[in-house]
Write an enzyme that holds these catalytic residues in place. Sequence first.
Site, short mmCIF file in Angstrom:
data_model
loop_
_atom_site.label_atom_id
_atom_site.label_comp_id
_atom_site.label_asym_id
_atom_site.label_seq_id
_atom_site.Cartn_x
_atom_site.Cartn_y
_atom_site.Cartn_z
CG ASP A 188 23.38 15.01 42.31
OD1 ASP A 188 23.40 15.81 43.20
OD2 ASP A 188 24.17 14.09 41.66
CB ILE A 198 17.89 14.10 53.49
CG1 ILE A 198 18.12 15.55 53.07
CG2 ILE A 198 16.38 13.72 53.67
CD1 ILE A 198 17.54 16.54 54.18
NE ARG A 245 35.01 14.59 37.21
CZ ARG A 245 35.57 15.65 37.01
NH1 ARG A 245 34.84 16.59 36.18
NH2 ARG A 245 36.70 16.27 37.45
CE LYS A 259 40.29 4.59 29.11
NZ LYS A 259 40.74 3.57 28.17
#
Length: 379
Positions: free
Chosen positions: A134, A158, A295, A297
């Site tokens: 990823d 996919i 990312r 809170k």
Amino acid sequence: MTHAQLKDELIAYSKTIGVDKIGFASADPFLQLKDRLLIQQERGYQSGFEEPDIEKRTEPKKLVEGARTIISIALAYPSKMKNPPKSTRDERRGIFCRASWGKDYHDVLRDRLKKIELFLQEKVPDGKTISMVDTGELSDRAVAERAGIGWSGKNCAIITPEFGSYVYLGELVTTIGFEPDQPITDQCGTCNKCVEACPTGALIQGGQLDSQKCIAFLTQTKTFLPDQYRKKLGNRLYGCDTCQQVCPENKGKDFHLHPEMEPDPELAKPKLIPLLTISNREFKETFGHVSGSWRGKKPIQRNAIIALAHFKDKKALPVLTELLYKDPRPVIRGTAAWAIGEIGSTSEETILNKAKKTEKEAEVIREIEKGLNLLNNKH
């Protein structure tokens, strides 16, 4: 041992370590992908989370000198939760997308890829390998498509014949020359359900995504959510599953093959109001092991405020008022002001006017004014 025998051995070994599907592709440059990425770049459709160097994303030999093969793996994840908690009027809940249920998939796939790397090192000591999930340079989807794992659907996922699109992908570039597998023919045909169902029109056409409009991307941003997307967010806290849920290929697909991917219902569908006052430490302890926490809170809390506005949850007004007056983060103060306007009645005008007198940030003042306009329109 021949490469053909090693391939058979590796396929058999992959099954014993919990890999649901494995495929082999050549390490030739991804020329079609390169053209597509250049168009994405020109039109400003990128998310900004990608590797910026298009050469590295499309030329495996730049990552491993002498690369000959890319091995793609897929692991199926659940699409249904056992005993999901209900979002009620008394306790409204948000939702994390399915790809963020259970243990962070990056860790799960890295574990499998590491085992494959060690297996290959033992068999071919002078072979070179590099693996990624990823966040690496290569496009997981382009590799998986070439390796015959599935076809690239109109929803930009996919789609595998066995598991639908509910699969995590990872890959390993190697100097070992395995026989490549055949790609699967595109099965989407005339079906356009995902494009039609996309809440923000982010799927421009089959296979082309404007990331800047995609809810999955928007839930991960840290700035103010643009006005036009706030009503589209619903109660999503992280990610979006709409284009997968409407896909006919996913009908009836629900696999529970990996215990570490099973969701904790209280984390996958958490209560919204408690999220607004959670400390950094509590957030890390509670959500730190799920991919949706990467990312931090702040985006989750901003999205939770928008979700409470979506539900018009009056019980949230005291905590939203507290955030408006005291939170050090402008995005949280401003979003709370807008939400008070969405939820409240004219009696909340005094709350917003009081905040407006002391607020220094121009962006927050704009959000307070939006909130006041919303209240005035209810007169």
